[in-house]
Write a protein that holds these residues in place. Structure first.
Motif, short mmCIF file in Angstrom:
data_model
loop_
_atom_site.label_atom_id
_atom_site.label_comp_id
_atom_site.label_asym_id
_atom_site.label_seq_id
_atom_site.Cartn_x
_atom_site.Cartn_y
_atom_site.Cartn_z
N PRO A 17 48.67 33.13 47.83
CA PRO A 17 48.58 31.83 48.45
C PRO A 17 49.86 31.16 48.36
CG PRO A 17 47.63 31.80 46.32
CD PRO A 17 48.07 33.23 46.65
N GLU A 19 49.48 28.01 48.32
CA GLU A 19 49.19 26.75 47.70
C GLU A 19 47.95 27.25 46.82
OE1 GLU A 19 47.33 22.45 47.98
OE2 GLU A 19 48.64 23.25 49.50
N ARG A 46 41.47 25.12 44.96
CA ARG A 46 41.93 24.69 46.15
C ARG A 46 43.10 25.92 46.78
NH1 ARG A 46 43.61 20.28 49.86
NH2 ARG A 46 45.76 20.72 50.41
N ARG A 48 45.61 27.70 49.97
CA ARG A 48 46.04 27.44 51.21
C ARG A 48 46.82 28.99 51.40
NH1 ARG A 48 42.79 24.20 51.16
NH2 ARG A 48 43.07 22.26 51.64
N GLU A 50 47.58 32.54 54.46
CA GLU A 50 47.34 33.12 55.62
C GLU A 50 46.32 34.27 55.56
OE1 GLU A 50 49.05 32.55 58.51
OE2 GLU A 50 49.61 30.89 57.58
N ASP A 84 41.80 26.99 52.98
CA ASP A 84 42.04 26.92 54.40
C ASP A 84 43.28 27.75 54.59
OD1 ASP A 84 42.53 26.02 56.95
OD2 ASP A 84 42.57 24.01 56.52
#
Length: 85
Positions: A17, A19, A46, A48, A50, A84
């Protein structure tokens, strides 16, 4: 190794990630079901990455659970996920 460290390590390995936040929020659940003295029972995560591109919400959650593994999931009471791309 703490559960927080295990979560972080497994998620970094699986998703690379950009993040990643792993918060032990157990103390805010004191007195509720699953609370364990000493914490590490409730987590907010949490990510983030790809790696989530093209996945719907359910697929992302399944991927995280698979990356963490049944052994670690079985030792956690609650896991809130914010995922996400």
């Amino acid at each position: 190794m703490s559960k927080t460290e295990e979560i972080r390590e497994r998620l970094e390995k699986a998703f690379d990630p950009r993040e990643l936040e792993v918060a032990d929020v157990s103390e805010s659940h004191r007195g509720h079901a699953g609370f364990q003295e000493g914490g590490e029972s409730h987590f907010d995560v949490r990510i983030r990455a790809e790696a989530f591109k093209g996945m719907n919400r359910l697929a992302r959650h399944r991927a995280v659970h698979a990356a963490l593994g049944a052994d670690l999931i079985g030792r956690i009471h609650a896991l809130a996920l914010d995922l996400d791309v």
